[in-house]
Every structure is written in C-alpha cells, then in structure tokens.
Design a protein around this motif. Structure first.
Motif, PDB file in Angstrom:
ATOM      1  N   VAL A 101      47.965  -5.494  49.263  1.00 18.91           N
ATOM      2  CA  VAL A 101      46.950  -5.144  48.271  1.00 18.91           C
ATOM      3  C   VAL A 101      45.586  -5.195  48.947  1.00 18.91           C
ATOM      4  CG1 VAL A 101      45.888  -5.760  46.072  1.00 18.91           C
ATOM      5  CG2 VAL A 101      48.351  -6.066  46.393  1.00 18.91           C
ATOM      6  N   ILE A 102      44.844  -4.107  48.840  1.00 21.23           N
ATOM      7  CA  ILE A 102      43.515  -4.028  49.448  1.00 21.23           C
ATOM      8  C   ILE A 102      42.517  -3.655  48.361  1.00 21.23           C
ATOM      9  CG2 ILE A 102      42.065  -2.846  51.142  1.00 21.23           C
ATOM     10  CD1 ILE A 102      44.667  -2.228  52.701  1.00 21.23           C
ATOM     11  N   ALA A 103      41.457  -4.441  48.235  1.00 13.98           N
ATOM     12  CA  ALA A 103      40.379  -4.124  47.303  1.00 13.98           C
ATOM     13  C   ALA A 103      39.091  -3.971  48.096  1.00 13.98           C
ATOM     14  CB  ALA A 103      40.228  -5.219  46.252  1.00 13.98           C
ATOM     15  N   SER A 104      38.262  -3.004  47.680  1.00 10.40           N
ATOM     16  CA  SER A 104      37.052  -2.743  48.446  1.00 10.40           C
ATOM     17  C   SER A 104      35.928  -2.262  47.543  1.00 10.40           C
ATOM     18  CB  SER A 104      37.329  -1.686  49.528  1.00 10.40           C
ATOM     19  OG  SER A 104      36.173  -1.455  50.310  1.00 10.40           O
ATOM     20  N   TYR A 105      34.707  -2.579  47.957  1.00  3.79           N
ATOM     21  CA  TYR A 105      33.524  -2.022  47.313  1.00  3.79           C
ATOM     22  C   TYR A 105      32.637  -1.411  48.394  1.00  3.79           C
ATOM     23  CZ  TYR A 105      29.072  -1.463  44.989  1.00  3.79           C
ATOM     24  OH  TYR A 105      27.906  -0.912  44.502  1.00  3.79           O
ATOM     25  N   ARG A 106      32.217  -0.170  48.170  1.00  5.43           N
ATOM     26  CA  ARG A 106      31.302   0.512  49.093  1.00  5.43           C
ATOM     27  C   ARG A 106      30.025   0.840  48.337  1.00  5.43           C
ATOM     28  NH1 ARG A 106      29.793   5.639  49.172  1.00  5.43           N
ATOM     29  NH2 ARG A 106      28.870   6.495  51.084  1.00  5.43           N
ATOM     30  N   THR A 107      28.924   0.229  48.768  1.00 10.41           N
ATOM     31  CA  THR A 107      27.659   0.526  48.122  1.00 10.41           C
ATOM     32  C   THR A 107      27.236   1.955  48.421  1.00 10.41           C
ATOM     33  OG1 THR A 107      25.310  -0.052  47.972  1.00 10.41           O
ATOM     34  CG2 THR A 107      26.402  -0.479  50.080  1.00 10.41           C
ATOM     35  N   PRO A 108      26.733   2.689  47.436  1.00 15.93           N
ATOM     36  CA  PRO A 108      26.331   4.077  47.688  1.00 15.93           C
ATOM     37  C   PRO A 108      25.089   4.203  48.557  1.00 15.93           C
ATOM     38  CG  PRO A 108      25.795   3.445  45.440  1.00 15.93           C
ATOM     39  CD  PRO A 108      26.601   2.326  46.021  1.00 15.93           C
ATOM     40  N   SER A 109      24.411   3.084  48.842  1.00 19.36           N
ATOM     41  CA  SER A 109      23.161   3.143  49.613  1.00 19.36           C
ATOM     42  C   SER A 109      23.360   2.958  51.113  1.00 19.36           C
ATOM     43  CB  SER A 109      22.185   2.078  49.094  1.00 19.36           C
ATOM     44  OG  SER A 109      22.720   0.775  49.257  1.00 19.36           O
ATOM     45  N   LEU A 110      24.610   2.891  51.579  1.00 16.49           N
ATOM     46  CA  LEU A 110      24.851   2.719  53.014  1.00 16.49           C
ATOM     47  C   LEU A 110      24.297   3.892  53.815  1.00 16.49           C
ATOM     48  CD1 LEU A 110      28.515   1.390  53.365  1.00 16.49           C
ATOM     49  CD2 LEU A 110      26.391   0.125  53.662  1.00 16.49           C
ATOM     50  N   ASN A 111      23.741   3.576  54.993  1.00 17.58           N
ATOM     51  CA  ASN A 111      23.345   4.681  55.870  1.00 17.58           C
ATOM     52  C   ASN A 111      24.586   5.230  56.571  1.00 17.58           C
ATOM     53  OD1 ASN A 111      23.882   3.247  58.349  1.00 17.58           O
ATOM     54  ND2 ASN A 111      21.940   2.171  58.096  1.00 17.58           N
ATOM     55  N   GLN A 112      24.426   6.366  57.213  1.00 23.56           N
ATOM     56  CA  GLN A 112      25.589   7.057  57.777  1.00 23.56           C
ATOM     57  C   GLN A 112      26.261   6.234  58.874  1.00 23.56           C
ATOM     58  OE1 GLN A 112      24.799  11.101  58.927  1.00 23.56           O
ATOM     59  NE2 GLN A 112      26.778  11.367  59.951  1.00 23.56           N
ATOM     60  N   GLY A 113      25.453   5.522  59.690  1.00 21.54           N
ATOM     61  CA  GLY A 113      26.025   4.736  60.778  1.00 21.54           C
ATOM     62  C   GLY A 113      26.892   3.596  60.279  1.00 21.54           C
ATOM     63  N   THR A 114      26.391   2.859  59.278  1.00 22.14           N
ATOM     64  CA  THR A 114      27.157   1.749  58.721  1.00 22.14           C
ATOM     65  C   THR A 114      28.383   2.255  57.981  1.00 22.14           C
ATOM     66  OG1 THR A 114      25.111   0.478  58.474  1.00 22.14           O
ATOM     67  CG2 THR A 114      27.032  -0.296  57.255  1.00 22.14           C
ATOM     68  N   ASP A 115      28.221   3.373  57.281  1.00 21.43           N
ATOM     69  CA  ASP A 115      29.354   3.959  56.570  1.00 21.43           C
ATOM     70  C   ASP A 115      30.450   4.348  57.552  1.00 21.43           C
ATOM     71  OD1 ASP A 115      30.693   4.703  54.298  1.00 21.43           O
ATOM     72  OD2 ASP A 115      29.646   6.592  54.028  1.00 21.43           O
ATOM     73  N   SER A 116      30.054   4.904  58.690  1.00 18.27           N
ATOM     74  CA  SER A 116      31.024   5.291  59.708  1.00 18.27           C
ATOM     75  C   SER A 116      31.750   4.060  60.267  1.00 18.27           C
ATOM     76  CB  SER A 116      30.321   6.036  60.838  1.00 18.27           C
ATOM     77  OG  SER A 116      31.240   6.402  61.851  1.00 18.27           O
ATOM     78  N   ALA A 117      31.013   2.961  60.483  1.00 11.91           N
ATOM     79  CA  ALA A 117      31.629   1.733  60.983  1.00 11.91           C
ATOM     80  C   ALA A 117      32.620   1.169  59.965  1.00 11.91           C
ATOM     81  CB  ALA A 117      30.551   0.702  61.309  1.00 11.91           C
ATOM     82  N   LYS A 126      46.591  -1.306  59.303  1.00 11.44           N
ATOM     83  CA  LYS A 126      47.928  -0.727  59.289  1.00 11.44           C
ATOM     84  C   LYS A 126      48.459  -0.765  57.851  1.00 11.44           C
ATOM     85  CE  LYS A 126      52.574  -1.143  61.255  1.00 11.44           C
ATOM     86  NZ  LYS A 126      52.688   0.307  61.488  1.00 11.44           N
ATOM     87  N   ILE A 127      48.618   0.397  57.262  1.00 10.25           N
ATOM     88  CA  ILE A 127      49.126   0.493  55.899  1.00 10.25           C
ATOM     89  C   ILE A 127      50.627   0.229  55.895  1.00 10.25           C
ATOM     90  CG2 ILE A 127      49.423   2.017  53.911  1.00 10.25           C
ATOM     91  CD1 ILE A 127      46.558   1.048  54.368  1.00 10.25           C
ATOM     92  N   GLN A 128      51.047  -0.699  55.063  1.00  9.22           N
ATOM     93  CA  GLN A 128      52.445  -1.115  55.004  1.00  9.22           C
ATOM     94  C   GLN A 128      53.255  -0.186  54.090  1.00  9.22           C
ATOM     95  OE1 GLN A 128      53.441  -3.543  57.060  1.00  9.22           O
ATOM     96  NE2 GLN A 128      51.307  -3.700  57.739  1.00  9.22           N
ATOM     97  N   PRO A 129      54.588  -0.270  54.150  1.00 12.94           N
ATOM     98  CA  PRO A 129      55.427   0.615  53.314  1.00 12.94           C
ATOM     99  C   PRO A 129      55.189   0.455  51.822  1.00 12.94           C
ATOM    100  CG  PRO A 129      56.732  -0.353  55.082  1.00 12.94           C
ATOM    101  CD  PRO A 129      55.409  -1.040  55.117  1.00 12.94           C
ATOM    102  N   HIS A 130      54.698  -0.711  51.401  1.00 14.24           N
ATOM    103  CA  HIS A 130      54.397  -0.944  49.990  1.00 14.24           C
ATOM    104  C   HIS A 130      52.941  -1.409  49.894  1.00 14.24           C
ATOM    105  CE1 HIS A 130      58.784  -1.394  50.350  1.00 14.24           C
ATOM    106  NE2 HIS A 130      58.832  -0.910  49.119  1.00 14.24           N
ATOM    107  N   THR A 131      52.071  -0.504  49.495  1.00  9.66           N
ATOM    108  CA  THR A 131      50.630  -0.778  49.536  1.00  9.66           C
ATOM    109  C   THR A 131      49.929  -0.273  48.284  1.00  9.66           C
ATOM    110  OG1 THR A 131      50.513  -0.731  51.961  1.00  9.66           O
ATOM    111  CG2 THR A 131      48.478  -0.282  50.778  1.00  9.66           C
ATOM    112  N   LEU A 132      48.958  -1.069  47.817  1.00  9.84           N
ATOM    113  CA  LEU A 132      48.027  -0.669  46.763  1.00  9.84           C
ATOM    114  C   LEU A 132      46.618  -0.814  47.307  1.00  9.84           C
ATOM    115  CD1 LEU A 132      49.565  -2.584  43.716  1.00  9.84           C
ATOM    116  CD2 LEU A 132      49.413  -0.095  43.909  1.00  9.84           C
ATOM    117  N   VAL A 133      45.791   0.216  47.119  1.00  6.84           N
ATOM    118  CA  VAL A 133      44.383   0.161  47.522  1.00  6.84           C
ATOM    119  C   VAL A 133      43.537   0.422  46.285  1.00  6.84           C
ATOM    120  CG1 VAL A 133      42.588   1.083  49.029  1.00  6.84           C
ATOM    121  CG2 VAL A 133      44.972   1.016  49.833  1.00  6.84           C
ATOM    122  N   PHE A 134      42.766  -0.591  45.873  1.00  5.82           N
ATOM    123  CA  PHE A 134      41.870  -0.456  44.732  1.00  5.82           C
ATOM    124  C   PHE A 134      40.433  -0.435  45.243  1.00  5.82           C
ATOM    125  CE2 PHE A 134      45.471  -3.028  43.363  1.00  5.82           C
ATOM    126  CZ  PHE A 134      45.757  -2.603  42.073  1.00  5.82           C
TER     127      PHE A 134
END
Length: 201
Positions: A101-117, A126-134
């Motif tokens: 299970v993966i949860a993430s928040y991406r702020t819309p104000s990121l600059n392009q360099g940080t977003d790329s990183a 490595k995505i496993q055979p049974h995965t949820l990404v929220f």
C-alpha cells in the motif's frame, strides 16, 4: 478509502465515525497537516502510519502530510521513510498474501526539478504483484477515462501507471473535471469501488 482532510487534527472524531461506518480495511488520508511534534491520536481498531511534510527551502508552509490507517486485524509494517517526498509505503498481509500500500501527496506548487526528483523516486519503487496506490497527485491534466494527458510534464507519471499495469478505480472528481486523487491498483478484480472524498465526509 481515500480522504483529503485539509487538517485532520480537529476532525479525528469525524474520521473515526467514517471508518466505523464504512468498516474500511485501509484508509489513506492526504493533507493531514500533522507536525512531527504533534500527537497524531490513535483510532481504536486501527494501526496508523504517518509521513510528515519535509521542511525544505521550497516547502515550509503548512499543509501536506499523508497517513495510512489499517485495521489492526492485519499484520502491517512501514517499508521505508523518505526525507524529501510525501510518500508512505506500507506492507500488510491479507489471507497470507502480502499487499503493498502506497499513499502519497504531491503539492501542486512543486518546481519542475523537484517534481522530476519525486518521480525518479516513485519510479524506483518496485511494484509488487498485489499493490494499491492512493494519493492526491494534483495532476489535473490526466484524462483517466482515456489515459491521455494535455500536458507533457505529467507523462512520466502516466508512464509509471502504464508500465506497472495499474488500473485507476476512482470515478469521483473532487475539485475539477479530471480526477486528481486516483486510486491505482493491479488487483482491481479483488477491490470494491473505493470511497474517495474531501471534507466534510
């Protein structure tokens, strides 16, 4: 279940009521706005994991943070903790099967360099055979019906989705015509329709 809280500290009782009513096995919450020194408060029947917003030169404002609440009938553990990305990977066991299970928040104000990183790190997982990404990824230009986009900067995120054969289950846009809070998985046949909502729940 995926909730966008916009400050969870004053809404924990509401969240507890929602989890009890929905009997949610897993609940990812974005924009909890918790700080490391603050109590995150336990909810009976759930184990919680938290990722606090990194304090960087670019991001020092309030907001962000991500949490995962998992029913305590499952064995679960934190897989990794990242210093500069609001990304929370947890593994639990369901009927003797590992579930990522993966949860993430991406702020819309990121600059392009940080977003790329950030995308580099996301793609390195490595995505496993049974995965949820929220998550609240704030990629409003993605058309999840046709898996197309209107902005080339988000192509790498869509590539991550396609390469890992992830299906998008959420059909509830919260803030604009396109979905910014996708629920992605490679086990869609085993999932019920996700409940995705912003406050008030």
């Amino acid at each position: 279940m995926l909730l966008n809280a916009k400050s969870l500290k004053q809404k924990l009782h509401s969240q507890e009521a929602v989890l009890t009513q929905e009997d949610a096995d897993i609940c990812a919450i974005t924009e909890t706005w918790f700080k490391v020194a603050e109590s995150t408060s336990a909810i009976p029947g759930y184990i919680s994991f938290h990722m606090f917003r990194p304090q960087t030169e670019e991001v020092r404002t309030k907001g962000g943070d991500v949490s995962i609440f998992i029913q305590d009938k499952y064995t679960s553990r934190l897989v990794n903790q990242y210093d500069f990305l609001e990304l929370l990977p947890v593994q639990l066991t369901v009927a003797k099967t590992p579930l990522q299970v993966i949860a993430s928040y991406r702020t819309p104000s990121l600059n392009q360099g940080t977003d790329s990183a950030n995308l580099d790190l996301l793609q390195s997982i490595k995505i496993q055979p049974h995965t949820l990404v929220f998550g609240d990824f704030n990629y409003s230009s993605i058309d999840w019906v046709n898996y197309t986009l209107s902005h080339s900067l988000v192509q790498r995120f869509l590539d991550f989705v396609n390469v890992n054969a992830l299906d998008q289950l959420d059909d509830t846009p919260l803030r604009c015509p396109n979905i910014q809070d996708p629920v992605l998985t490679n086990i869609g046949d085993h999932c019920t329709t996700p409940n995705v909502c912003g406050y008030p729940w």
